[in-house]
Design a protein around this motif. Structure first.
Motif, mmCIF file in Angstrom:
data_model
loop_
_atom_site.group_PDB
_atom_site.id
_atom_site.type_symbol
_atom_site.label_atom_id
_atom_site.label_comp_id
_atom_site.label_asym_id
_atom_site.label_seq_id
_atom_site.Cartn_x
_atom_site.Cartn_y
_atom_site.Cartn_z
ATOM 1 N N UNK A 135 0.874 -1.254 -0.127
ATOM 2 C CA UNK A 135 0.220 -0.473 0.212
ATOM 3 C C UNK A 135 0.642 1.128 -0.104
ATOM 4 N N UNK A 136 1.688 1.143 0.925
ATOM 5 C CA UNK A 136 2.928 2.416 0.536
ATOM 6 C C UNK A 136 4.238 2.354 -0.388
ATOM 7 N N UNK A 137 4.386 2.749 -0.729
ATOM 8 C CA UNK A 137 5.348 3.056 -2.065
ATOM 9 C C UNK A 137 6.829 3.440 -0.901
ATOM 10 N N UNK A 138 6.653 4.013 -0.158
ATOM 11 C CA UNK A 138 8.142 3.113 1.399
ATOM 12 C C UNK A 138 8.575 1.923 1.641
ATOM 13 N N UNK A 139 7.103 1.220 1.952
ATOM 14 C CA UNK A 139 7.588 -0.350 2.790
ATOM 15 C C UNK A 139 8.442 -1.070 1.296
ATOM 16 N N UNK A 140 8.691 -2.090 2.161
ATOM 17 C CA UNK A 140 9.469 -3.208 1.544
ATOM 18 C C UNK A 140 8.854 -4.340 0.215
ATOM 19 N N UNK B 72 2.666 13.948 -1.093
ATOM 20 C CA UNK B 72 0.882 14.462 -1.679
ATOM 21 C C UNK B 72 0.104 15.234 -0.255
ATOM 22 N N UNK B 73 0.683 15.371 1.080
ATOM 23 C CA UNK B 73 0.114 15.477 2.399
ATOM 24 C C UNK B 73 0.301 17.246 2.008
ATOM 25 N N UNK B 192 0.534 -1.004 -8.662
ATOM 26 C CA UNK B 192 1.268 0.156 -8.967
ATOM 27 C C UNK B 192 2.350 -0.185 -10.059
ATOM 28 N N UNK B 193 2.535 -1.290 -10.371
ATOM 29 C CA UNK B 193 3.186 -1.120 -12.196
ATOM 30 C C UNK B 193 2.467 -0.008 -13.147
ATOM 31 N N UNK B 194 1.158 0.043 -12.887
ATOM 32 C CA UNK B 194 0.512 1.489 -13.651
ATOM 33 C C UNK B 194 0.590 2.232 -13.416
ATOM 34 N N UNK B 195 0.248 2.681 -12.400
ATOM 35 C CA UNK B 195 0.618 3.930 -11.350
ATOM 36 C C UNK B 195 2.257 4.367 -11.878
ATOM 37 N N UNK B 222 -1.261 7.829 -5.328
ATOM 38 C CA UNK B 222 -1.509 8.611 -5.827
ATOM 39 C C UNK B 222 0.381 9.336 -5.576
ATOM 40 N N UNK B 223 0.691 9.228 -4.347
ATOM 41 C CA UNK B 223 2.065 8.666 -3.677
ATOM 42 C C UNK B 223 2.939 7.999 -4.343
ATOM 43 N N UNK B 224 2.138 7.259 -4.804
ATOM 44 C CA UNK B 224 3.339 5.928 -5.850
ATOM 45 C C UNK B 224 3.556 6.610 -7.495
ATOM 46 N N UNK B 225 2.814 7.692 -7.725
ATOM 47 C CA UNK B 225 3.074 8.312 -8.832
ATOM 48 C C UNK B 225 3.929 9.591 -8.790
ATOM 49 N N UNK B 226 4.069 10.534 -7.040
ATOM 50 C CA UNK B 226 4.087 11.649 -7.300
ATOM 51 C C UNK B 226 6.230 11.110 -6.942
ATOM 52 N N UNK B 227 5.781 10.218 -6.185
ATOM 53 C CA UNK B 227 7.289 9.904 -6.205
ATOM 54 C C UNK B 227 8.337 9.485 -7.389
#
Lengths: 347, 347, 347, 347
Positions: A135-140, B72-73, B192-195, B222-227
């Motif tokens: 869920x989080x991009x920061x997780x393993x 995103x926050x 996530x691959x799509x994001x 959204x964080x996945x996209x932003x990073x």
């Protein structure tokens, strides 16, 4: 399919619906009632797209009598599908198959130790994530291809079959090369490009129910795989989203029963993700066997407190040993046993 | 982050938690209470993975004080993000942007007629699906690349910007080539691959909330996209799954308000998918503007009864005209207007 | 309790929170963090009303560390509560108690035939509704007091204890006079006047979880009963509301495990209402025993097709006989048995 | 009503269903289809109890074509019901009625100050709880009869009508004596003894939707009241339970539209309980008016931080003043206004 007209719909509106049905190649059968008219659609082959009818004037709603899935349904194939894995284990047959291993492959030592121990306790399939959707991009996010190689090595060493997840269409071939069962995770249950790719990969598939997918949607997702020519699909209940937080997810064991009634495909239950807490995994694994699941998939870790992910729901190796005795006894009550494999060094 | 110990946890267990926190590079602050001890984790930079702590002995649960998303926050960036489209329209600014068009691109005539009419009524963005993810493999799946070309032609003819969906990582480049905004649909919110692929495509993204995704999960997606370096993201409420069937989905307009409080990104509301019924789209579009959405996306079709998909929730062109007058007036009450674009031939 | 301040909250706002906490008679412990300050409330005795704090300036949210229920919690009383019924059966002890009977009492013949048969098969408690709360005012509402007398007659004839529902405060005395266990139904779980009335009636209570009640709310409802001086409460999982319709309700068996962890009270599972379909009752009854429920309550009818209510989920007498053998065997796996009563003529 | 038979149901089973339908006094119309047979029930007057049919052999499921409620339906009475209160305000008519006041009556000063201020700002109904159903037995439960007297005093002083909640059947008479509208709270929506009591009390009723009640169940609850002879019922959307916690509840504004389509009764929206957070109440109150609600009920408190309950969702008096201007303007867009009462001293 039944098109229910509004109270007071005009004869013209009823005729319009009948005409639309016939335009689509089916027969229309109007049924005037005391309070409203309904129009039956006869000849539905499971491919009718209701949206053409819902928008017509005078229509209140459309009711499905026939289900929209076909090849996955029990009516299509009354006999249970049994999937035979390379190590000789049969999923969906008489015996209950135990799949066990860590959430994620973390190291050679971790996966080999776990594999030997779960094999000794009676498991026949090794689970372990190499690619982890988080869920989080920061997780393993997993070891990737290196994880796949370690799983294959563990298979060689133990005779266990291997199940692991593919997370994108382009990655299916690589996973299918190393794994005996390709898993599609809950988040990807309606990732149609991925479903088609695993449908073409020719390996058995473990399809997890989406976090708030209906059983009908799960069966339609399986239909996407099946129409690519791959009938080797296991359907896995892993907990749905709920309003309550007493557990991480709400394990819907009744779905195991419903799926078995509606479909010929084998069922799997995942009490680890389904509960999210070690203390609840054992009771719900027992319950899943008692409810009739064909396979149970369990997270087991040599040192849960140090796990890179999902440590809170992983059983210790000793807890797994003890649980296997209970699962064996409960499957016996149902006239089943725990599936064994000739190639695996069971304890 | 606060680690709450069980009632009766031993000093050793508390010390074990403190040690684990320090191993992870943060500071631990034990807080003995009347009934139980809690251990605070100080220095959390949003990247702490709680699973290390949840599994430790004596731990009851872990409570998040800081949110797991960062860029995103609103705390990361207090000022509203405004996204400027090629036709000069600004999403997230003072005025409310109207996006309208058919569920799916079906033909040249259909998309051009719709585009001219919605432009005349005041829309500035044209929607229309070329690739349609559908629950059933037997439903219409879109015109594909031909649909993209027709959308581009409609843009040339009207000055409208174009938003359309990408359904797999490999297809993002093609969609980005023709579209001004790349949509990620509800079923793919955690693909996530799509994001990551849309994050790298460099075009503004319209990210739809998953069918049972929390607002927090939407922000993490959204964080996945932003990073990946792409901050041009619009967050779209499109209805969540519910226990009731009085409407197709449950449009959660409060989420528009919550997102605005938690994030600097623009918000979009989709009352067409959010309600699934033509008679409910107008009232809920008005409600969405009144609640403060930055943009509204609406399904409009020249002949809804003949639509290839979602006809029951598409407005007619005349209904759209009438609704635009109401949306304009309501946006005025909030000190906003309906966004206009110099390049578009509005009515 | 932890009061989390907004990012950027002023020292005055933090001081205001601390002052409010002290006004309420507790101690405040401010904890400045990297990104935000939190204020701990020390000395919480389970009676703190958070609404005083949530509304204060600068407060982001309030986090509960301690649960709001007290006497029902396992921390209040670490040992399992065991409830002994007049016929000697103990609920919450070593053995699993089976409660069985029709949804509604319909006639003397129906309830006596059912009572004799379920007793012979090993049940020790007879269920049957005399007062039926029904969603529609046009549905059968039960025989009322006549139903209670028939239940009492069946008890005399068989030695079974009787459980039946009270639906309003004024009716509790009459139900308590005839029944051994007073049931509070799902719709009334938060009917506080009724909870207080059964709390004062002095009879054991079977409290059903509301259709979308959290486990925490169920425990708080039990607390309403317990603070009237009645600790004899059984907590019953009977299915919660879900987005899916593959079964009537979603039987949340994990709740049985969670309740056992959080509370000392006995747990009951109701697979009849929990699934709503005869074919699913047996598998889920087995699962409930396997998960650790202390009692199972089942709908059984001599002629389900003619039942006045819930016929579709009632087992036939023969199905019940067969199921009892399975439940006995599964309870044996857990080191339990099916509870017997000296006074009952078991088969 | 349509009884769908299983694939492969025998002619005898179909005949059995037809016989059962005729035994119940209706006509049966078998409809053989390509894959399965269905049997229509003709003459359904809304009182058919499906459970007789669901349990018959060969039956797959029963589909409702006609709704089970009658008198509350728009088909029963096509014209909108308008409820006139003693102070001359009409609920369900052209104008939007504003109901405002504190969550609970706390003191004479508090209720009088609030009443004067909300009247001056344009409200015509005063809300305030004297009996408060609370999830925890340790929370403040209201001033009781003293609260009712204070509400009556505030009515005398301002001309506002009074709405307040009754929580048990025995308490209805006392509430009805002091109030102009008797409220049934969400927890009691299916407390049938209470519904019947308010049905007989002869005062207008504000019926709140249960926390996870469907719109159909809400209408059936209203039917319980109406068949006691009381047609003066307002149906209130106040937020349903959800899987997400970004807001306290999920305000389902589409339900306001659905209810209006299905029923002739006036609709009310409660954005205070519907969102649970002050910052979200204003936007969602605007949205509710825009969606077409006939009345809005709002929590307003002179000093929310000191409120005995629900302070976090109460508007300040100044916030209420500002919101009223917006609600007035939005109702104007819909061709409505804010309802005024001759007897009330508006500002």
């Amino acid at each position: 399919m039944l098109v229910v007209m509004r109270h007071g719909a005009t004869p013209d509106q009823v005729a319009g619906v009948a005409r639309a049905i016939e335009d689509m190649g089916y027969r229309a059968r109007p049924m005037p009632g005391a309070q409203r008219t309904a129009v039956g659609l006869v000849g539905n082959d499971g491919r009718v797209d209701e949206s053409r009818l819902v928008g017509l004037e005078g229509v209140l709603r459309v009711i499905h009598v026939t289900q929209p899935y076909k090849q996955v349904s029990r009516e299509w194939s009354p006999e249970d599908t049994v999937i035979e894995l390379p190590n000789g284990v049969r999923v969906g047959g008489e015996d209950v198959v135990i799949m066990a291993g860590p959430c994620a492959v973390e190291s050679r030592e971790q996966i080999l130790e776990t594999a030997h121990r779960v094999a000794a306790a009676g498991a026949t399939v090794l689970r372990g994530g190499a690619f982890k959707p988080r869920t989080s991009p920061y997780s393993f996010q997993g070891l990737g291809e290196e994880g796949l190689r370690l799983l294959a090595e563990a298979r060689e060493a133990t005779g266990l079959a291997v199940v692991t997840e593919a997370v994108e269409p382009d990655g299916v071939a690589m996973v299918a090369e190393h794994a005996d069962i390709v898993q599609v995770g809950a988040r990807n249950m309606q990732n149609y490009a991925l479903l088609r790719a695993v449908g073409r990969a020719g390996k058995p598939v473990l399809l997890k129910r989406g976090l708030s997918a209906t059983v009908k949607e799960l069966l339609l997702a399986a239909e996407y795989i099946m129409i690519e020519g791959n009938p080797q699909i296991m359907l896995c209940e892993r907990g749905v989203r709920s309003f309550d937080t007493h557990a991480r997810n709400l394990l819907d064991l009744t779905a195991v029963v419903s799926i078995k009634e509606l479909s010929h495909l084998p069922t799997v239950a995942d009490p680890s993700h389904g509960t999210g807490a070690r203390s609840k995994v054992g009771p719900m694994a027992r319950a899943a066997v008692a409810a009739g699941a064909d396979a149970i998939i369990l997270e087991v870790h040599p040192d849960p407190a140090a796990a890179a992910s999902d440590g809170q729901q992983s059983l210790t190796l000793d807890q797994f040993d003890a649980l296997m005795l209970e699962l064996d006894a409960i499957s016996g009550v149902l006239g089943r046993g725990i599936a064994r494999a000739p190639a695996v060094v069971h304890g």
